[in-house]
Design an enzyme around this catalytic site. Structure first.
Site, PDB file in Angstrom:
ATOM      1  N   GLN A   1      27.041  84.526-103.187  1.00  0.00           N
ATOM      2  CA  GLN A   1      25.676  84.034-103.318  1.00  0.00           C
ATOM      3  C   GLN A   1      24.800  84.520-102.168  1.00  0.00           C
ATOM      4  O   GLN A   1      23.629  84.836-102.363  1.00  0.00           O
ATOM      5  CB  GLN A   1      25.682  82.498-103.369  1.00  0.00           C
ATOM      6  N   GLU A   2      25.384  84.614-100.991  1.00  0.00           N
ATOM      7  CA  GLU A   2      24.621  85.037 -99.821  1.00  0.00           C
ATOM      8  C   GLU A   2      24.335  86.538 -99.820  1.00  0.00           C
ATOM      9  O   GLU A   2      23.222  86.966 -99.503  1.00  0.00           O
ATOM     10  CB  GLU A   2      25.378  84.669 -98.535  1.00  0.00           C
ATOM     11  N   SER A   3      25.334  87.354-100.140  1.00  0.00           N
ATOM     12  CA  SER A   3      25.183  88.797 -99.892  1.00  0.00           C
ATOM     13  C   SER A   3      25.711  89.714-100.987  1.00  0.00           C
ATOM     14  O   SER A   3      25.615  90.934-100.862  1.00  0.00           O
ATOM     15  CB  SER A   3      25.925  89.162 -98.596  1.00  0.00           C
TER      16      SER A   3
END
Length: 285
Positions: free
Chosen positions: A132-134
């Site tokens: 989700q972050e990267s």
């Protein structure tokens, strides 16, 4: 079983199968290549519990059980965990996620597993958060000034002693350590609620969670329940709420969507492990 038949359709072992709608829609997460067709019956159908007609005492206890969990919110929590967003389906996103699980995740899996184990987290949760972050991109940079696989800010990285924010090992270990710090802060929350609160604080900062918890208390909602805070956080984007809050304006809908996506990716990872084991036993057999 229905899920096994759907897997065989996805892998082109069989052409087609029939499934209850909730199972079919849920299975698209795990096998985005399948196509859910039209209903074969227009009759209204329900899922339910059945007991012997003579078991009136048991039936009474079951009814009391459902009345209780609907009144105290547990029914909604359980339902939301499995089916709240079952009709949401982003084919492009899920196909990319499945592809990156095979092409990118293995590179970082040892680091994810060791870091998760060191701080008592399920590695699949950390992997889902990382995606989700990267999207498993070690050079990812956000417009908000967050960097690397776990999108650390420079301030957080500095506090955690990170010398190279783009180094996968430093980035992952520092991020999981930071998540643990947030998790420990919410020591009165239980089960998945504690995870959700820690993840939300990771996304928008601990201060905004403290503001949301205070508003929840004012509204006589449980500040240790994600069901309460997911309702309150979006209010912090409205002037009448953020102007009266300690930490000010917050894009409150963002952590709600953030957790929704992480739990979707987490669910897929958990399912994949079961599917891999099923396929392994099938080959071995």
């Amino acid at each position: 079983g229905t899920e096994e038949l759907i897997r065989r359709v996805a892998e082109r072992i069989i052409d087609i199968t029939i499934a209850d709608s909730h199972v079919a829609l849920l299975s698209r997460r795990y096998y985005p290549q399948i196509v859910v067709g039209e209903a074969i019956s227009k009759d209204e159908t329900w899922l339910g519990w059945a007991v012997d007609l003579r078991a009136e005492g048991l039936l009474g206890q079951i009814n009391i059980f459902f009345q209780t969990i609907q009144a105290d919110g547990r029914f909604k929590e359980i339902y939301d965990r499995y089916y709240a967003h079952v009709e949401d389906f982003d084919f492009v996103d899920l196909r990319a996620y499945h592809w990156r699980l095979e092409s990118r995740l293995p590179t970082y899996l040892p680091l994810i597993k060791s870091s998760a184990a060191a701080y008592g987290f399920d590695w699949r949760l950390i992997a889902a958060q990382m995606y989700q972050e990267s999207h498993f991109d070690p050079l990812a940079t956000s417009h908000a000034g967050a960097y690397g696989l776990m999108q650390l800010t420079e301030d957080t990285a500095s506090l955690l002693g990170v010398s190279d924010i783009f180094d996968p090992e430093e980035n992952i270990r520092a991020a999981v350590r930071h998540l643990k710090y947030l998790y420990n802060h919410f020591d009165k929350a239980e089960g998945m609620d504690r995870i959700y609160l820690a993840l939300a604080a990771y996304d928008v900062g601990l201060g905004h969670l403290l503001d949301a918890r205070e508003i929840a208390r004012q509204r006589q909602l449980d500040p240790d329940k994600w069901a309460s805070l997911s309702e309150i956080l979006p209010l912090l984007s409205l002037p009448e709420y953020y102007k009266a809050s300690t930490y000010g304006y917050c894009r409150g809908e963002e952590p709600v969507q953030y957790i929704k996506q992480i739990m979707l990716y987490y669910d897929i990872l958990r399912y994949q492990e079961r599917s891999w084991m099923t396929a392994y036993r099938e080959v071995e057999g």
